[in-house]
Design a protein around this motif. Structure first.
Motif, PDB file in Angstrom:
ATOM      1  N   ILE A 177       1.146  -0.813  -0.155  1.00 26.97           N
ATOM      2  CA  ILE A 177      -0.162   0.355  -0.151  1.00 26.97           C
ATOM      3  C   ILE A 177       0.598   0.924  -0.212  1.00 26.97           C
ATOM      4  O   ILE A 177       0.756   2.273  -0.455  1.00 26.97           O
ATOM      5  CB  ILE A 177      -1.004   0.247   0.999  1.00 26.97           C
ATOM      6  CG1 ILE A 177      -2.413  -1.178   1.023  1.00 26.97           C
ATOM      7  CG2 ILE A 177      -1.304   1.556   1.462  1.00 26.97           C
ATOM      8  CD1 ILE A 177      -2.972  -1.111   2.570  1.00 26.97           C
ATOM      9  N   GLN A 180       3.586   2.418  -4.286  1.00 27.73           N
ATOM     10  CA  GLN A 180       2.474   1.299  -5.200  1.00 27.73           C
ATOM     11  C   GLN A 180       3.483   1.579  -7.155  1.00 27.73           C
ATOM     12  O   GLN A 180       2.660   1.028  -8.179  1.00 27.73           O
ATOM     13  CB  GLN A 180       1.391   2.215  -5.780  1.00 27.73           C
ATOM     14  CG  GLN A 180       0.203   1.495  -3.969  1.00 27.73           C
ATOM     15  CD  GLN A 180      -0.512   2.473  -3.743  1.00 27.73           C
ATOM     16  OE1 GLN A 180      -1.303   3.457  -4.908  1.00 27.73           O
ATOM     17  NE2 GLN A 180      -1.505   2.761  -2.840  1.00 27.73           N
ATOM     18  N   ARG A 270      -4.637  -8.378   0.878  1.00 28.12           N
ATOM     19  CA  ARG A 270      -5.377  -8.227   0.228  1.00 28.12           C
ATOM     20  C   ARG A 270      -5.977  -8.085  -0.602  1.00 28.12           C
ATOM     21  O   ARG A 270      -5.466  -7.356  -1.402  1.00 28.12           O
ATOM     22  CB  ARG A 270      -6.675  -8.579   1.284  1.00 28.12           C
ATOM     23  CG  ARG A 270      -8.106  -9.081  -0.396  1.00 28.12           C
ATOM     24  CD  ARG A 270      -8.163 -10.700  -0.300  1.00 28.12           C
ATOM     25  NE  ARG A 270      -8.678 -11.281  -1.694  1.00 28.12           N
ATOM     26  CZ  ARG A 270      -8.545 -11.203  -3.074  1.00 28.12           C
ATOM     27  NH1 ARG A 270      -7.045 -10.725  -3.247  1.00 28.12           N
ATOM     28  NH2 ARG A 270      -9.760 -11.166  -3.686  1.00 28.12           N
ATOM     29  N   TRP A 271      -5.009  -6.253  -0.504  1.00 30.76           N
ATOM     30  CA  TRP A 271      -4.983  -4.937  -1.138  1.00 30.76           C
ATOM     31  C   TRP A 271      -4.069  -5.177  -1.966  1.00 30.76           C
ATOM     32  O   TRP A 271      -4.573  -5.271  -3.800  1.00 30.76           O
ATOM     33  CB  TRP A 271      -4.418  -3.789  -0.869  1.00 30.76           C
ATOM     34  CG  TRP A 271      -4.049  -2.558  -1.618  1.00 30.76           C
ATOM     35  CD1 TRP A 271      -5.306  -2.307  -2.023  1.00 30.76           C
ATOM     36  CD2 TRP A 271      -2.904  -2.315  -2.470  1.00 30.76           C
ATOM     37  NE1 TRP A 271      -4.266  -1.086  -3.167  1.00 30.76           N
ATOM     38  CE2 TRP A 271      -3.491  -1.437  -2.438  1.00 30.76           C
ATOM     39  CE3 TRP A 271      -2.009  -3.429  -1.965  1.00 30.76           C
ATOM     40  CZ2 TRP A 271      -2.493  -0.712  -3.707  1.00 30.76           C
ATOM     41  CZ3 TRP A 271      -0.829  -2.333  -3.021  1.00 30.76           C
ATOM     42  CH2 TRP A 271      -1.165  -1.529  -3.168  1.00 30.76           C
ATOM     43  N   ILE A 303     -11.407  -6.701  -2.614  1.00 28.57           N
ATOM     44  CA  ILE A 303     -11.561  -5.181  -1.701  1.00 28.57           C
ATOM     45  C   ILE A 303     -12.911  -4.536  -2.872  1.00 28.57           C
ATOM     46  O   ILE A 303     -12.555  -4.614  -4.496  1.00 28.57           O
ATOM     47  CB  ILE A 303     -10.253  -4.873  -1.210  1.00 28.57           C
ATOM     48  CG1 ILE A 303     -10.329  -5.369  -0.466  1.00 28.57           C
ATOM     49  CG2 ILE A 303     -10.673  -3.454  -0.604  1.00 28.57           C
ATOM     50  CD1 ILE A 303      -8.010  -4.898  -0.381  1.00 28.57           C
ATOM     51  N   THR A 307     -12.676   1.672  -1.835  1.00 30.96           N
ATOM     52  CA  THR A 307     -12.110   1.075  -1.249  1.00 30.96           C
ATOM     53  C   THR A 307     -11.010   1.085  -1.260  1.00 30.96           C
ATOM     54  O   THR A 307     -10.129   1.719  -1.376  1.00 30.96           O
ATOM     55  CB  THR A 307     -12.334  -0.074  -0.317  1.00 30.96           C
ATOM     56  OG1 THR A 307     -13.723  -0.289   0.333  1.00 30.96           O
ATOM     57  CG2 THR A 307     -11.956  -0.429   0.787  1.00 30.96           C
ATOM     58  N   MET A 308     -10.632   0.313  -2.963  1.00 33.23           N
ATOM     59  CA  MET A 308      -8.748   1.265  -3.726  1.00 33.23           C
ATOM     60  C   MET A 308      -8.619   2.025  -3.910  1.00 33.23           C
ATOM     61  O   MET A 308      -7.740   2.078  -3.416  1.00 33.23           O
ATOM     62  CB  MET A 308      -9.639  -0.038  -4.190  1.00 33.23           C
ATOM     63  CG  MET A 308      -9.188  -1.852  -4.759  1.00 33.23           C
ATOM     64  SD  MET A 308      -7.968  -2.340  -3.643  1.00 33.23           S
ATOM     65  CE  MET A 308      -6.889  -2.407  -4.986  1.00 33.23           C
ATOM     66  N   VAL A 311      -7.968   4.023  -0.309  1.00 32.02           N
ATOM     67  CA  VAL A 311      -6.793   3.573   0.055  1.00 32.02           C
ATOM     68  C   VAL A 311      -5.374   4.293  -1.443  1.00 32.02           C
ATOM     69  O   VAL A 311      -4.732   4.544  -0.766  1.00 32.02           O
ATOM     70  CB  VAL A 311      -6.235   2.541  -0.616  1.00 32.02           C
ATOM     71  CG1 VAL A 311      -4.411   1.817  -0.895  1.00 32.02           C
ATOM     72  CG2 VAL A 311      -6.903   1.337   0.329  1.00 32.02           C
TER      73      VAL A 311
END
Length: 327
Positions: A177, A180, A270-271, A303, A307-308, A311
């Protein structure tokens, strides 16, 4: 457990696998019996891929994995790394004699006749422009010392150069996260060539577990104490190269996005797995409870896109300026 193809190797590896740096050393106090218990728990939960290196505890990690391999039946793929034993760590050291010696040592440590996957261990950038190095690896494959080889890299540019070599099967790169950039271009290029991608430092040195605070202290032999500014090795390997206090701020903004029945670590893993180019994440685990938490992340539902996007907004606003242009 979910499984994904590891590039062109033919192996299907557990989406959440086992990173064995912490059980070797430089992560504070570690107990070999507890480490073995963590390894066994991971295998019990469907993990079939372990990533280590010859310098993790000066072979301690490899030797622990050798004990595991003697006790467990079924196919477990073990990836190790070579190159960081060089002192000084220079491009010239990546020669036939040294690489062969490193491979022989890892074969002995792991108690195997052939290494499943060998990765050059974050070599100097010049190595990526030395075809003869990759020729040595080809020869080690030919004589049966190595099945496949790849490269662990610090920079996206190094990854893009590495996959120009036709027999490079995997790239290990920091992706989480807080880091990236690999998703911008590299993932697309790797997918075109069917390159396996191992996402390392997935929890940003534990920061993305959500368990740290301004009061957190680390033991003297923990790289999170002695490598904050890259004093011992690349700064980006510790907390992803992000300032500690800024990371804490970002974690607090991420916290409300974590579903109530997930841990933050599971959310962070999971991201990463939302990116289909990633073959597997390799979080570390020093205890069975950590191995259990990590393995469960692969079976969580996707997800949501909203929500992604949240982030990404946190990353763009708080983190990107510190890291995106550097690695």
């Amino acid at each position: 457990m979910q499984y994904r193809e590891l590039g062109r190797t033919g192996w299907k590896v557990s989406a959440s696998s086992f990173g064995a740096w912490a059980i070797g050393g430089t992560w504070g106090q570690v107990d070999d019996q507890e480490s073995l218990a963590a390894l066994h728990k991971a295998i019990d939960l469907g993990v079939n891929f372990i990533d280590t290196a010859d310098v993790y505890g000066d072979g301690r990690s490899e030797r622990l994995i050798a004990q595991l391999l003697k006790q467990r039946k079924g196919e477990i793929v073990v990836a190790t790394k070579a190159g960081r034993r060089l002192n000084p760590h220079t491009a010239a050291g990546y020669n036939r004699a040294n690489l062969t010696a490193f491979i022989e040592r890892s074969l002995t440590n792991l108690g195997v006749e052939t290494l499943d996957l060998v990765q050059l261990h974050c070599p100097p950038t010049e190595v990526f422009y030395m075809p003869e190095v990759f020729g040595v690896l080809d020869d080690l494959v030919q004589v049966g010392k190595v099945r496949y080889y790849g490269v662990s890299v610090e920079k996206v540019e190094e990854a893009l150069k590495a996959i120009e070599y036709p027999n490079v099967q995997t790239i290990q790169i920091i992706f989480n996260i807080f880091r990236q950039r690999p998703a911008d271009l590299f993932f697309q290029q790797a997918a075109k060539k069917k390159i396996g991608i191992l996402a390392r430092v997935p929890l940003s040195s534990g920061m993305l577990t959500g368990k740290m605070s301004a009061a957190t202290r680390f033991e003297s032999d923990d790289h999170r104490k002695f490598n904050r500014q890259g004093e011992a090795f690349d700064k980006g390997e510790t907390f992803s190269g992000v300032d500690f206090d800024l990371s804490l701020q970002a974690v607090e903004e991420l916290r409300p996005l974590v579903p109530p029945d997930w841990t933050m670590a599971q959310f962070a893993l999971r991201w990463i797995l939302m990116h289909p180019a990633v073959s597997c994440v390799i979080p570390g685990a020093k205890r069975p409870s950590q191995a259990t938490d990590n393995a469960a992340a692969a079976d969580l539902p996707p997800i949501p896109a909203s929500t992604m996007a949240q982030v990404e907004e946190i990353y763009n606003r708080l983190i990107k300026a510190q890291v995106h242009h550097l690695w």
